[in-house]
Every structure is written in structure tokens, then in C-alpha cells.
Design a protein around this motif. Structure first.
Motif, PDB file in Angstrom:
ATOM      1  N   ILE A 170      62.254 -47.200-181.331  1.00 34.34           N
ATOM      2  CA  ILE A 170      61.486 -46.822-182.614  1.00 34.34           C
ATOM      3  C   ILE A 170      61.735 -46.446-183.989  1.00 34.34           C
ATOM      4  CG2 ILE A 170      59.548 -45.254-182.488  1.00 34.34           C
ATOM      5  CD1 ILE A 170      59.549 -44.830-179.638  1.00 34.34           C
ATOM      6  N   VAL A 224      64.467 -44.076-178.363  1.00 32.57           N
ATOM      7  CA  VAL A 224      63.646 -43.524-177.427  1.00 32.57           C
ATOM      8  C   VAL A 224      63.791 -44.512-175.564  1.00 32.57           C
ATOM      9  CG1 VAL A 224      62.046 -42.586-176.580  1.00 32.57           C
ATOM     10  CG2 VAL A 224      62.658 -43.385-179.487  1.00 32.57           C
ATOM     11  N   LYS A 276      54.543 -45.068-172.285  1.00 37.91           N
ATOM     12  CA  LYS A 276      54.791 -46.567-172.209  1.00 37.91           C
ATOM     13  C   LYS A 276      53.885 -47.257-173.460  1.00 37.91           C
ATOM     14  CE  LYS A 276      57.264 -48.559-168.900  1.00 37.91           C
ATOM     15  NZ  LYS A 276      57.668 -49.768-167.398  1.00 37.91           N
ATOM     16  N   LEU A 303      54.368 -44.344-176.222  1.00 38.15           N
ATOM     17  CA  LEU A 303      55.616 -44.829-177.047  1.00 38.15           C
ATOM     18  C   LEU A 303      55.067 -46.598-177.874  1.00 38.15           C
ATOM     19  CD1 LEU A 303      58.051 -43.980-174.791  1.00 38.15           C
ATOM     20  CD2 LEU A 303      57.259 -42.251-176.949  1.00 38.15           C
ATOM     21  N   GLU A 304      55.190 -47.143-177.442  1.00 38.26           N
ATOM     22  CA  GLU A 304      55.062 -48.816-178.364  1.00 38.26           C
ATOM     23  C   GLU A 304      53.807 -48.594-179.467  1.00 38.26           C
ATOM     24  OE1 GLU A 304      56.307 -51.376-174.584  1.00 38.26           O
ATOM     25  OE2 GLU A 304      54.497 -50.578-174.773  1.00 38.26           O
ATOM     26  N   SER A 358      62.569 -35.351-181.524  1.00 35.84           N
ATOM     27  CA  SER A 358      61.821 -35.258-180.222  1.00 35.84           C
ATOM     28  C   SER A 358      60.266 -35.250-180.584  1.00 35.84           C
ATOM     29  CB  SER A 358      62.076 -35.299-178.856  1.00 35.84           C
ATOM     30  OG  SER A 358      62.516 -33.992-178.964  1.00 35.84           O
ATOM     31  N   ILE A 393      58.035 -37.886-182.041  1.00 33.23           N
ATOM     32  CA  ILE A 393      57.682 -38.114-180.463  1.00 33.23           C
ATOM     33  C   ILE A 393      56.601 -37.559-179.719  1.00 33.23           C
ATOM     34  CG2 ILE A 393      57.442 -39.228-178.020  1.00 33.23           C
ATOM     35  CD1 ILE A 393      59.259 -40.487-180.526  1.00 33.23           C
ATOM     36  N   ILE A 438      51.931 -39.090-179.714  1.00 32.76           N
ATOM     37  CA  ILE A 438      51.717 -39.118-178.606  1.00 32.76           C
ATOM     38  C   ILE A 438      50.876 -38.453-177.344  1.00 32.76           C
ATOM     39  CG2 ILE A 438      53.758 -40.926-177.467  1.00 32.76           C
ATOM     40  CD1 ILE A 438      54.889 -38.777-175.888  1.00 32.76           C
ATOM     41  N   ILE A 493      60.981 -38.026-171.151  1.00 36.93           N
ATOM     42  CA  ILE A 493      61.053 -38.996-172.975  1.00 36.93           C
ATOM     43  C   ILE A 493      62.817 -38.499-173.250  1.00 36.93           C
ATOM     44  CG2 ILE A 493      60.147 -39.499-175.019  1.00 36.93           C
ATOM     45  CD1 ILE A 493      57.407 -38.855-173.570  1.00 36.93           C
TER      46      ILE A 493
END
Length: 504
Positions: free
Chosen positions: A180, A188, A206, A209-210, A220, A223, A227, A258
Motif C-alpha cells: 500500500i 501491510v 481486505k 485496505l485495498e 499504522s 491505516i 479504514i 493488521i
């Protein structure tokens, strides 16, 4: 740059060198070593200095390539056959794969791999030899315990996954990794137990994240904000920890971990409000002690949020609630203070936040000097000068100490933010203002979700079975099932205890 990197590798070593020079510039840490083996075999070894193990490269790869029998073995073979022989019979150190495109070639090169190409072949051998300097596994700083493991995650992704696998030796512990960040290409990974975790939860993690489309992921925290279910809340809706035992415990409850390369903090989803008041050592000591300590943490959380606001409210609007002796004492202390209690509280809380932030940033060798300034100047001198009352110093001190009792820093910060709003409400409307604030706060908390799980579960919605490990903890033999809120495939954690024997 990525468009230029698209395409197949060339069969000519010189063309590949020129293309790498265009893509990476004149990077001085890019090493291109040309080797001549015999009369008909020419190799080129590429790597980034500082990212690989140089000793392993020389002892296991370069030394092996220069043996006489290897030259004879490759001499009469085609370029494609030479690549095959090198990967299967010569280069046995590290994991070896074949790369054919520039995009994976560049990514592998910059990830600490050695790339070997043979003249005449449009394929490259990737040999994993990462060898950069890492921090050793040490005691975690953010969530210390008195009893329990004293090891914490590091900045190395592979070290962190190994720390979790050491605790969960199950073939169903699956690990999936993706890249990512368009520029940083950060690795990740997600870890979960295949036979326990909810498949819909895994797919949702998933998918989120995608869906991240950014140029960089450095920690982190990036992230987490991408999300999380909603950003319009001061409360953290994803748990993070630098303790392998905490993350392993979450995975065993059906959650998804994660892991982000380059940070010791691992995310855990989904999470609920009460999780932020649970410490790893709650599960290593007696249940009654753990339950008592959880209640202490909840008390500290409420003191952090409400103590200054309650003081402002009763000293400004509701003096009749204070015992006569105490109200006379408070009035005597505030006789020389020129500010109302509301302004006094805001000033002291802001001063504490500034001191706290300074304590985090300043070098350790001058930290003691700042502590002296904070305690003597802000505490004693300000009271002696009549700027603040002694009672306010006590209130702010209790609030400050209580904020450190909360195990997870994100929840502590949320309490500190809400504290200022409650002080303002108390300053304008007294206890009625605090009551209005609590009403809005409760409505907000019950509206939050973490990957579809109600944030206030098992309290709201009420799930009686999950209360066994929430605001209190029952003994381990009674924790037979996993939390229902996680919707796991396998709810049963353990069998009922079997008593036997003749000793009573």
C-alpha cells in the motif's frame, strides 16, 4: 516514473543498466557488479548497499559463482537454461524467484533483495538477502505490565509476524500481505485464524485496505484513519498495541490483526469500548484482582473527564451541595484569585497539556529542569501569587494522574479532549450542562460501530454472555466461549473443567 518502469526486462545487460539508471537516477547506493564466468557466461549482480547482508552475499553467492565447476556447468548452456541452473543447483541461499518485469524488479531491489541477470536472458533471479540494521526485541514502552511477557514488537514486519507465530502455533493462522502506498510501497499484512475469524470480517478488512489510494504509508496510524468506520468521533474505534501477547489474544477471539512494516504498533479490528480498559496482565493474575483493577481504570476515566467540570459546576452554581466547612475553606482560598473557576480550570488544564507535550518532546537531560519548573513555578508560585487556588491544583493533579491509568493512549486522549467541552458546559450551565453533555456523549457512543460491531457492546446492546470478560473478568474456567459480538465461526473456547483425583 511508474509508467517508465512498466515493461519487460531486456535480454541485454547493458540495456537493463541504462533503464535502471533512468529509473533510479545516479543513486550512489545502487551497486551493479558485472561478472565474467568462463568465456561465454556474463552476469550482472544488482543490489542496494545497506539493504542487504553483504557478508552473506560474498560468502554464499559471489563465492559460489566463481567456483570452477560452476563455470564449466554453465559454459555450454543457453541463457534461459543458465537461469534455471543457477536457481536450482547453484544459488541455494535465501529464497529465490524469477522476475520478468521492471516493476517487480525495482520493488524487489528496493526491498533488500539481490537481483542477478544473465546476458541473453530477459529474466532476473531475485534472492532474498535483507540485512539492514533492526532494533532488537525489547520491553514495550506504551503498555508496560508487572506480570507477563516483557517483549514488544519492533519496526521489522517479519520479526513481528514471528513473535505472533511463536504464541499461536496453528496451521490455521493465515498471513496475507499487500503493498500500500504508490511511493512508499509499504508492506501491510493481516493475520487471522482461518477457522475462527468471521469470513465477512476478513473480506471487509481486505476491501478497506485495498481501497486505500495514497502515496505513502509510514505508520499504522495512516491505516487506522483510512479504514475506521467514522472519523467524526474522538474515540478510537480500532485498537492498537505493541504487545504480541495482546494481539495474539485478540486473534484468538476471532479478530483480525493488521501489521504495517516500519512500526511496532499493530492494529486489531473490530474493537469495543471496554477493550480499551483491559490490560494484558488482567489475564495473568487472579480474576478478582483483575476485576478490581478494571473498575479502578473506569473510575480514573470518569475522573479524567468529569473532575474539573464537576468542581467548576459546584463552586460556581451549586455551593449548597458542599459541606459548610469545605465551602468556607474554598472561599478563603479563592478570595485572592481574580478569575472565575471556569477560567481558572481552563488555564490550569491548558498549562498541564503544554507541560505534558513539552515533556514528550524535550531531551531527557533537560526533562528534570522542566519538571522542577512545572511543579515549583506552576504549582507553588502560582498559588502564592494568587493566580490560582490550591484546590484547583489538587483537581488538575488528580485529573493528570488518572489519565495515565487508562491502558490505551488513544482513549486517554479522547477523555482529555472531552474534558474541555465538559468544563465549558459546566461554566455556562453548571450541573445541568454536564448532564446535557453526558446525554449527548451516551447517544454518540451507542451510535458508533467498529467493522459492524456495536462499539458499546456488550453493554449496549446488552449481551449477557459477553459480560464475563468486559467491565469485570470471571475466572479462566468460566471463560468457555469467545465474545459473541465478533461473530466467530467457532464460539467455543474451551471445554468445561474436569475435576478428579483423591486430593481435596
Amino acid at each position: 516514473m511508474k509508467d517508465e518502469a512498466n515493461g519487460k526486462l531486456s535480454a541485454r545487460l547493458e540495456a537493463n543498466e541504462e533503464q535502471l539508471s533512468r529509473l533510479l537516477g545516479q543513486s550512489t547506493d545502487l551497486v551493479s557488479k558485472r561478472l565474467q564466468l568462463g568465456e561465454h557466461t556474463e552476469l550482472n549482480v544488482f543490489y542496494i548497499d545497506g539493504l542487504i547482508d553483504n557478508q552473506l552475499l560474498h560468502n554464499s553467492i559471489l563465492y559460489s559463482l566463481q567456483e570452477g565447476r560452476i563455470c564449466d556447468l554453465l559454459e555450454a548452456e543457453s541463457p534461459e537454461r543458465k537461469i534455471e541452473l543457477l536457481s536450482k543447483r547453484v544459488l541455494l541461499a535465501g529464497d529465490v524467484t524469477i522476475v520478468r518485469d521492471y516493476v517487480p524488479f525495482i520493488h524487489d531491489l528496493l526491498s533488500g533483495n539481490v537481483m542477478i541477470m544473465v546476458e541473453g536472458s530477459a529474466e532476473a533471479l531475485r534472492i532474498g538477502l535483507p540485512g539492514w540494521e533492526d532494533r532488537n526485541v525489547s520491553e514495550p514502552n506504551s503498555q508496560s505490565v508487572v506480570r507477563g511477557p516483557m517483549e514488544g514488537f519492533t519496526e521489522n514486519l517479519r520479526t513481528n509476524t514471528a513473535l505472533i507465530r511463536r504464541k499461536i502455533k496453528d496451521s490455521q493462522l493465515w498471513l496475507e500481505t499487500m503493498q500500500i502506498g504508490r511511493v512508499t510501497q509499504t508492506s501491510v499484512s493481516i493475520m487471522y485464524l482461518k477457522h475462527i475469524a468471521n469470513p465477512e470480517l476478513v473480506e471487509e478488512v481486505k476491501r478497506r485496505l485495498e481501497a486505500i489510494d495514497t502515496d505513502s504509508i509510514l505508520e499504522s496510524g495512516y491505516i487506522e484513519e483510512f479504514i475506521q468506520d467514522t472519523a467524526a468521533t474522538p474515540f478510537p474505534t480500532i485498537y492498537n498495541s505493541d504487545r504480541p501477547d495482546t494481539i495474539a489474544g485478540g486473534i484468538l477471539e476471532g479478530k483480525v490483526a493488521i501489521l504495517v512494516d516500519g512500526t511496532p504498533f499493530v492494529l486489531l479490528a473490530p474493537t469495543v469500548f471496554v477493550s480499551f480498559f483491559q490490560s494484558a496482565e488482567d489475564y495473568y493474575q487472579r480474576a478478582d484482582i483483575s476485576s478490581l483493577l478494571r473498575w479502578v481504570r473506569f473510575l480514573a476515566f470518569f475522573l479524567t473527564m468529569f473532575a474539573p467540570a464537576f468542581y467548576v459546576a459546584i463552586t460556581t452554581y451549586h455551593q449548597e451541595m458542599i459541606p459548610t466547612n469545605l465551602v468556607i475553606s474554598l472561599a478563603a482560598q479563592r478570595e485572592t484569585v481574580p478569575f472565575p473557576a471556569f477560567v481558572e480550570a481552563v488555564m490550569m488544564e491548558l498549562t498541564y497539556e503544554i507541560l505534558r507535550e513539552a515533556g514528550v518532546r524535550i531531551p531527557k537531560n533537560v526533562g528534570q529542569a522542566v519538571s522542577i519548573v512545572g511543579t515549583l513555578v506552576i504549582g507553588q508560585a502560582a498559588v502564592a501569587a494568587g493566580f490560582i487556588s490550591s484546590a484547583m491544583v489538587i483537581i488538575v493533579s488528580i485529573t493528570a494522574i488518572s489519565s495515565f491509568v487508562i491502558p490505551e493512549a488513544g482513549m486517554s486522549v479522547a477523555a482529555r479532549m472531552i474534558r474541555f467541552l465538559l468544563i465549558m458546559l459546566a461554566g455556562f450551565m453548571g450541573l445541568y450542562g454536564i448532564l446535557c453533555g453526558v446525554f449527548v456523549l451516551v447517544l454518540h457512543l451507542v451510535s458508533l460501530r467498529s467493522f459492524g460491531v456495536p462499539y458499546m457492546s456488550p453493554i449496549g446492546p446488552f449481551v449477557r454472555e459477553d459480560l464475563k470478560d468486559s467491565i469485570f473478568r470471571l475466572t479462566w474456567p468460566l471463560l468457555r466461549t469467545r465474545p459473541r459480538q465478533n461473530r466467530t465461526q467457532n464460539l467455543q473456547r474451551q471445554a468445561p473443567p474436569k475435576r478428579g483425583g483423591n486430593l481435596r
